[in-house]
Design a protein around this motif. Structure first.
Motif, PDB file in Angstrom:
ATOM      1  N   UNK A 151       0.857  -1.181   0.000  1.00  0.00           N
ATOM      2  CA  UNK A 151       0.000   0.000   0.000  1.00  0.00           C
ATOM      3  C   UNK A 151       0.897   1.237   0.000  1.00  0.00           C
ATOM      4  N   UNK A 152       0.700   2.081  -1.016  1.00  0.00           N
ATOM      5  CA  UNK A 152       1.542   3.271  -1.201  1.00  0.00           C
ATOM      6  C   UNK A 152       0.636   4.452  -1.520  1.00  0.00           C
ATOM      7  N   UNK A 153       0.944   5.591  -0.920  1.00  0.00           N
ATOM      8  CA  UNK A 153       0.244   6.824  -1.270  1.00  0.00           C
ATOM      9  C   UNK A 153       1.242   7.975  -1.272  1.00  0.00           C
ATOM     10  N   UNK A 154       1.587   8.440  -2.470  1.00  0.00           N
ATOM     11  CA  UNK A 154       2.474   9.590  -2.627  1.00  0.00           C
ATOM     12  C   UNK A 154       1.644  10.864  -2.647  1.00  0.00           C
ATOM     13  N   UNK A 155       2.146  11.883  -1.997  1.00  0.00           N
ATOM     14  CA  UNK A 155       1.549  13.217  -2.028  1.00  0.00           C
ATOM     15  C   UNK A 155       2.644  14.175  -2.478  1.00  0.00           C
ATOM     16  N   UNK A 156       2.553  14.623  -3.718  1.00  0.00           N
ATOM     17  CA  UNK A 156       3.581  15.497  -4.291  1.00  0.00           C
ATOM     18  C   UNK A 156       3.501  16.875  -3.652  1.00  0.00           C
ATOM     19  N   UNK A 157       4.649  17.356  -3.179  1.00  0.00           N
ATOM     20  CA  UNK A 157       4.750  18.683  -2.582  1.00  0.00           C
ATOM     21  C   UNK A 157       5.264  19.708  -3.598  1.00  0.00           C
ATOM     22  N   UNK A 158       6.329  19.373  -4.304  1.00  0.00           N
ATOM     23  CA  UNK A 158       6.937  20.286  -5.276  1.00  0.00           C
ATOM     24  C   UNK A 158       7.516  19.490  -6.436  1.00  0.00           C
ATOM     25  N   UNK A 159       7.459  20.082  -7.625  1.00  0.00           N
ATOM     26  CA  UNK A 159       8.127  19.537  -8.800  1.00  0.00           C
ATOM     27  C   UNK A 159       8.994  20.651  -9.362  1.00  0.00           C
ATOM     28  N   UNK A 160      10.285  20.409  -9.439  1.00  0.00           N
ATOM     29  CA  UNK A 160      11.232  21.404  -9.954  1.00  0.00           C
ATOM     30  C   UNK A 160      11.753  20.922 -11.302  1.00  0.00           C
ATOM     31  N   UNK A 161      11.738  21.800 -12.279  1.00  0.00           N
ATOM     32  CA  UNK A 161      12.164  21.480 -13.634  1.00  0.00           C
ATOM     33  C   UNK A 161      13.323  22.395 -13.999  1.00  0.00           C
ATOM     34  N   UNK A 162      14.443  21.786 -14.425  1.00  0.00           N
ATOM     35  CA  UNK A 162      15.638  22.581 -14.726  1.00  0.00           C
ATOM     36  C   UNK A 162      15.394  23.539 -15.882  1.00  0.00           C
ATOM     37  N   UNK A 163      14.956  23.029 -17.028  1.00  0.00           N
ATOM     38  CA  UNK A 163      14.779  23.863 -18.208  1.00  0.00           C
ATOM     39  C   UNK A 163      13.284  24.026 -18.473  1.00  0.00           C
ATOM     40  N   UNK A 164      12.730  25.163 -18.089  1.00  0.00           N
ATOM     41  CA  UNK A 164      11.286  25.360 -18.188  1.00  0.00           C
ATOM     42  C   UNK A 164      10.805  25.476 -19.633  1.00  0.00           C
ATOM     43  N   UNK A 165      11.731  25.633 -20.585  1.00  0.00           N
ATOM     44  CA  UNK A 165      11.344  25.772 -21.988  1.00  0.00           C
ATOM     45  C   UNK A 165      11.518  24.485 -22.784  1.00  0.00           C
ATOM     46  N   UNK A 166      12.126  23.467 -22.221  1.00  0.00           N
ATOM     47  CA  UNK A 166      12.405  22.223 -22.947  1.00  0.00           C
ATOM     48  C   UNK A 166      11.104  21.520 -23.309  1.00  0.00           C
ATOM     49  N   UNK A 167      10.974  21.137 -24.573  1.00  0.00           N
ATOM     50  CA  UNK A 167       9.791  20.426 -25.028  1.00  0.00           C
ATOM     51  C   UNK A 167      10.121  19.021 -25.523  1.00  0.00           C
ATOM     52  N   UNK A 168      11.391  18.713 -25.706  1.00  0.00           N
ATOM     53  CA  UNK A 168      11.786  17.457 -26.328  1.00  0.00           C
ATOM     54  C   UNK A 168      11.896  16.282 -25.391  1.00  0.00           C
ATOM     55  N   UNK A 169      11.535  16.424 -24.131  1.00  0.00           N
ATOM     56  CA  UNK A 169      11.610  15.316 -23.202  1.00  0.00           C
ATOM     57  C   UNK A 169      12.976  15.113 -22.592  1.00  0.00           C
ATOM     58  N   UNK A 170      13.923  15.988 -22.883  1.00  0.00           N
ATOM     59  CA  UNK A 170      15.268  15.887 -22.327  1.00  0.00           C
ATOM     60  C   UNK A 170      15.426  16.982 -21.286  1.00  0.00           C
ATOM     61  N   UNK A 171      15.205  16.622 -20.026  1.00  0.00           N
ATOM     62  CA  UNK A 171      15.222  17.612 -18.972  1.00  0.00           C
ATOM     63  C   UNK A 171      15.593  16.930 -17.663  1.00  0.00           C
ATOM     64  N   UNK A 172      15.837  17.728 -16.656  1.00  0.00           N
ATOM     65  CA  UNK A 172      16.095  17.209 -15.311  1.00  0.00           C
ATOM     66  C   UNK A 172      14.941  17.658 -14.429  1.00  0.00           C
ATOM     67  N   UNK A 173      14.351  16.691 -13.716  1.00  0.00           N
ATOM     68  CA  UNK A 173      13.207  16.976 -12.867  1.00  0.00           C
ATOM     69  C   UNK A 173      13.497  16.424 -11.479  1.00  0.00           C
ATOM     70  N   UNK A 174      13.218  17.212 -10.462  1.00  0.00           N
ATOM     71  CA  UNK A 174      13.335  16.759  -9.075  1.00  0.00           C
ATOM     72  C   UNK A 174      11.954  16.882  -8.433  1.00  0.00           C
ATOM     73  N   UNK A 175      11.596  15.859  -7.644  1.00  0.00           N
ATOM     74  CA  UNK A 175      10.276  15.840  -7.020  1.00  0.00           C
ATOM     75  C   UNK A 175      10.443  15.703  -5.508  1.00  0.00           C
ATOM     76  N   UNK A 176       9.739  16.552  -4.780  1.00  0.00           N
ATOM     77  CA  UNK A 176       9.683  16.479  -3.322  1.00  0.00           C
ATOM     78  C   UNK A 176       8.305  15.941  -2.980  1.00  0.00           C
ATOM     79  N   UNK A 177       8.274  14.847  -2.205  1.00  0.00           N
ATOM     80  CA  UNK A 177       6.995  14.235  -1.875  1.00  0.00           C
ATOM     81  C   UNK A 177       6.948  13.794  -0.434  1.00  0.00           C
ATOM     82  N   UNK A 178       5.737  13.598   0.056  1.00  0.00           N
ATOM     83  CA  UNK A 178       5.464  12.886   1.300  1.00  0.00           C
ATOM     84  C   UNK A 178       4.884  11.542   0.889  1.00  0.00           C
ATOM     85  N   UNK A 179       5.118  10.535   1.712  1.00  0.00           N
ATOM     86  CA  UNK A 179       4.634   9.208   1.380  1.00  0.00           C
ATOM     87  C   UNK A 179       4.083   8.514   2.610  1.00  0.00           C
TER      88      UNK A 179
END
Length: 101
Positions: free
Chosen positions: A67-95
């Motif tokens: 049993x798992x329940x993630x609650x996303x707090x923040x999503x940070x994206x390195x390149x806010x203009x990237x559309x090609x799927x090549x990016x760095x994403x960091x996620x802060x969550x509670x679980x």
């Protein structure tokens, strides 16, 4: 800005898939050269390179926690203009989770 919105939507969908134990749905957002880092000094910690290594880590995770329940707090994206799927994403969550043991 559009790139960040697309990335955030994809990440939110991925975490919903994890909450359902839908490994295939979660992994569909990962590239073959994706990297997952689990911090700390425990057995599960480390850097996992490549889609198959990341998938293996999450398969073990799902097996351990039925049993798992993630609650996303923040999503940070390195390149806010990237559309090609090549990016760095960091996620802060509670679980909240239930250990099978």
């Amino acid at each position: 800005m559009i790139g960040a919105l697309v990335a955030r939507k994809a990440i939110a969908g991925s975490f919903q898939a994890m909450n359902r134990h839908d490994l295939a749905g979660f992994m569909s957002a990962w590239r073959d050269d994706g990297v997952f880092i689990y911090p700390g000094e425990i057995h599960a910690s480390g850097t996992f390179r490549g889609k198959s290594a990341v998938e293996g880590w999450f398969r073990n995770f799902f097996d351990q926690f039925p049993k798992i329940q993630f609650d996303i707090q923040d999503i940070c994206v390195r390149n806010i203009f990237a559309l090609g799927g090549n990016n760095v994403v960091a996620v802060h969550w509670n679980i909240q989770l239930t250990n099978r043991e």
